[in-house]
Design a protein around this motif. Structure first.
Motif, short mmCIF file in Angstrom:
data_model
loop_
_atom_site.label_atom_id
_atom_site.label_comp_id
_atom_site.label_asym_id
_atom_site.label_seq_id
_atom_site.Cartn_x
_atom_site.Cartn_y
_atom_site.Cartn_z
N PHE A 298 0.81 -1.21 0.00
CA PHE A 298 0.00 0.00 0.00
C PHE A 298 0.85 1.27 0.00
N THR A 299 2.09 1.20 0.43
CA THR A 299 2.97 2.36 0.28
C THR A 299 3.23 2.65 -1.19
N ILE A 300 3.54 1.60 -1.96
CA ILE A 300 3.73 1.78 -3.40
C ILE A 300 2.43 2.24 -4.06
N ALA A 301 1.31 1.64 -3.63
CA ALA A 301 0.02 2.05 -4.19
C ALA A 301 -0.29 3.51 -3.86
N ALA A 304 1.81 5.76 -6.16
CA ALA A 304 1.21 5.75 -7.50
C ALA A 304 -0.09 6.54 -7.52
N GLY A 305 -0.89 6.42 -6.46
CA GLY A 305 -2.13 7.18 -6.39
C GLY A 305 -1.90 8.67 -6.34
N LEU A 306 -0.86 9.09 -5.63
CA LEU A 306 -0.54 10.52 -5.57
C LEU A 306 -0.14 11.05 -6.95
N PHE A 307 0.61 10.24 -7.71
CA PHE A 307 1.00 10.64 -9.07
C PHE A 307 -0.23 10.73 -9.97
N VAL A 308 -1.10 9.72 -9.90
CA VAL A 308 -2.30 9.71 -10.74
C VAL A 308 -3.21 10.88 -10.38
N CYS A 309 -3.29 11.23 -9.09
CA CYS A 309 -4.17 12.30 -8.64
C CYS A 309 -3.84 13.62 -9.33
N VAL A 350 0.88 -12.85 -5.49
CA VAL A 350 0.34 -13.30 -6.78
C VAL A 350 -0.61 -12.26 -7.36
N SER A 351 -1.41 -11.62 -6.49
CA SER A 351 -2.32 -10.58 -6.97
C SER A 351 -1.55 -9.41 -7.55
N ALA A 352 -0.41 -9.07 -6.94
CA ALA A 352 0.41 -7.98 -7.46
C ALA A 352 0.96 -8.33 -8.84
N VAL A 353 1.39 -9.58 -9.03
CA VAL A 353 1.91 -10.00 -10.33
C VAL A 353 0.80 -9.97 -11.37
N ILE A 354 -0.37 -10.50 -11.01
CA ILE A 354 -1.50 -10.48 -11.93
C ILE A 354 -1.92 -9.04 -12.23
N TYR A 442 -7.77 8.52 -2.66
CA TYR A 442 -8.14 7.42 -1.75
C TYR A 442 -7.01 6.42 -1.60
N ALA A 443 -6.22 6.23 -2.65
CA ALA A 443 -5.05 5.36 -2.53
C ALA A 443 -4.06 5.91 -1.51
N VAL A 444 -3.94 7.23 -1.42
CA VAL A 444 -3.10 7.85 -0.40
C VAL A 444 -3.65 7.56 1.00
N VAL A 445 -4.97 7.60 1.15
CA VAL A 445 -5.60 7.28 2.44
C VAL A 445 -5.31 5.83 2.84
N LEU A 446 -5.38 4.91 1.89
CA LEU A 446 -5.08 3.51 2.19
C LEU A 446 -3.62 3.33 2.58
N ALA A 447 -2.73 4.11 1.97
CA ALA A 447 -1.31 4.02 2.35
C ALA A 447 -1.10 4.50 3.78
#
Length: 568
Positions: A298-301, A304-309, A350-354, A442-447
């Motif tokens: 979730f740190t990586i997410a 990435a969410g901050l960049f997308v925002c 595995v979910s991250a790879v998929i 919201y990805a930042v909130v999850l991080a």
């Protein structure tokens, strides 16, 4: 002579002093603690000792007395006798026993001990009830105690379940209790109603002091009604059980108040608390709740969410990758947890790879076909999922129509989720930018939630739990909203609004969407083939250049010299 007179007096005083000291030492060895009705008393239980809890000066109008004793995570034993026995004692973290008083009885002795040989500290209280108050747990059929006023709690990753024994009508001292199941008239215990209350402890606070303060605030009827939240009311014909959402690391106190609507009286069961985690576990316990894999993911997410925002629409390929990653990772995580027994870390990896594969496929589909609307549908479904989860995260999600029917819940959820892509058809660029701002923030909130607990994570976690657990529909999904939650809502709103406004301003004079690289390459190739005035028209193609280069490497170098005759 005076010395001979004073010496016996001094010896007598010395003997009296020794007798008093001896009495004090004897009283300490007996571990006698005096309780006053309604007053909390902190008690420490040492190894292999029994503490006598004494209640004196009981008023004549009191017909029943309940002794509660609460510890944070260590068991304690409450007993009617000094030696605990079957049917005469109870061992639990939150325990209580109820005693019916006899005519003329003005004092009572109960006993506390540590069953596991550990030093246990806790807080206890005596609560009196009159003869017209209901008797909690007097009609239980499963407990070893004749009268069991306790609430029993069980939890797992998904839900927390509480259960308790039915109550009975009150009766005078020395009288026989009313029959429990003789009839269902209004003059029997079937007229009683049970209010179930919930009280949240401060977030991110696992201290014993916080728990004892919360217990003291809601131990009696008045305290729970003022400080707690009534979640539901059960009639005597319903099963005495309720299910709630598990919130690991969040302290919650549950209590039941039984009411007699005819006499307008009530009595409280013994409150019970849980953190939905174990204090004894060294791995993944309450003190080490966050997994390293979860924090990394979730740190990586969040980054990435901050960049997308702020830059998602400008860097369209990066946005498509992030959206495809989220969509594929969530779908396959649910699929693996539903169909396999793999460990959490393995499923997450595995979910991250998929998810990476899903992100690459979405980018390649846009690169090859150039269909903006197909990509916008995926983006719209992401925002629709978050909007539907937020709507059902509100008290609307706890309505009986959603708790009793999975079909109604999922139909409503899908309708809300599908409405968003329909709006995107009319305003695709604006919808895409709004999605970048809302979902990225919201990805930042999850991080942040990976390090500091916040209830906003349950917006999507409740939906995930309902996907994974077939019985989750009966669970109350209420979560606490405290200072950290309001702060994170502010962060979410500020980041989302700033990202949306910035991208709308920056993209106002640019094309709605970047063109497809593959289509641009086709157009460029066609232009070169048809435009003979373009210098690139006479430039060899890449395969021709590679073939010529290969021939140069394999061809024998000719000797420099003149091979043609000179012309005169």
């Amino acid at each position: 002579m005076r010395r001979w007179i004073w010496c016996p007096l001094l010896l007598l005083l010395l003997l009296l002093l020794l007798l008093l000291l001896g009495c004090e030492v004897q009283a300490q060895e007996e571990n006698r603690v005096v309780f006053l009705p309604g007053t909390f008393q902190n008690v420490s239980l040492s190894q292999n000792e029994t503490v006598q809890a004494v209640v004196s000066r009981i008023p004549a109008e009191v017909a029943f007395i309940t002794l509660q004793f609460h510890t944070q995570h260590r068991n304690a034993t409450l007993s009617y006798t000094r030696m605990p026995g079957l049917g005469l004692s109870l061992t639990a973290v939150d325990s209580g026993i109820l005693s019916a008083l006899q005519p003329g009885q003005a004092s009572l002795s109960l006993f506390l001990s540590s069953p596991d040989g550990d030093n246990v500290s806790g807080t206890g209280v005596i609560l009196p009830f009159s003869s017209i108050d209901p008797v909690p747990g007097a009609c239980n059929m499963e407990s070893n105690l004749d009268i069991d006023p306790n609430v029993y709690i069980h939890y797992n990753l998904y839900e927390t379940t509480i259960s308790f024994g039915p109550a009975n009508l009150g009766y005078e001292r020395g009288e026989a209790p009313p029959a429990c199941d003789k009839s269902t008239d209004t003059n029997t215990r079937w007229r009683l109603q049970y209010d179930i209350y919930q009280y949240f402890l401060p977030e991110n606070d696992l201290s014993e002091r916080s728990l004892f303060s919360g217990i003291q605030a809601v131990a009696d009827i008045r305290g729970m009604m003022e400080n707690g939240k009534r979640v539901m009311t059960l009639s005597s014909s319903e099963k005495t059980m309720a299910m709630f959402n598990s919130i690991p690391g969040q302290g919650v106190i549950y209590s039941v108040i039984v009411r007699d609507p005819v006499l307008n009286t009530s009595a409280s069961y013994v409150p019970v608390h849980t953190y939905a985690c174990s204090f004894a576990s060294t791995l993944d316990g309450c003190q080490t709740l966050g997994k390293v894999s979860t924090k990394v993911f979730f740190t990586i997410a969040g980054l990435a969410g901050l960049f997308v925002c702020f830059f998602g629409h400008r860097f369209f390929k990066c946005e498509m990758f992030c959206m495809g990653f989220s969509f594929a990772a969530f779908f396959f995580f649910v699929l693996m947890k539903r169909t396999t027994d793999l460990d959490y870390d393995i499923c997450l990896a595995v979910s991250a790879v998929i998810g990476v594969v899903g992100g690459v496929l979405l980018v390649m589909s846009w690169w090859r076909f150039g269909s903006v609307m197909a990509c916008i549908v995926v983006v719209g479904l992401m925002l629709g999922f978050l909007v539907a989860s937020t709507v059902l995260f509100t008290p609307l999600g706890d309505l009986d129509v959603f708790r009793r029917s999975d079909v109604v819940f999922w139909v409503t959820f899908c309708c809300i989720m599908l409405m968003v892509p329909l709006i995107f058809v009319r305003w695709p660029r604006e919808g895409n930018i709004v999605t970048c701002g809302v979902v990225g923030a919201y990805a930042v909130v999850l991080a942040v939630n990976a390090y500091i607990y916040t209830s906003l994570s349950f917006i999507t976690l409740n939906i995930l739990k309902r996907f994974l657990n077939n019985n989750y529909s009966a669970v109350f999904t209420d979560v606490p909203f405290q200072t950290i939650d309001y702060a994170m809502i502010t962060v979410w709103v500020v980041l989302g609004v700033c990202g949306i406004v910035l991208q709308l301003y920056r993209e106002r004079s640019r094309p709605f969407f970047p063109p497809s690289p593959y289509l641009m390459w086709l157009q460029e190739r066609e232009r070169r083939e048809t435009n003979v005035l373009d210098p690139s028209h006479h430039f060899p193609s890449l395969p021709s250049r590679l073939l010529a280069r290969a021939k140069q490497l394999t061809k024998k170098t000719e000797v420099a010299g003149e091979h043609t005759p000179l012309l005169l």
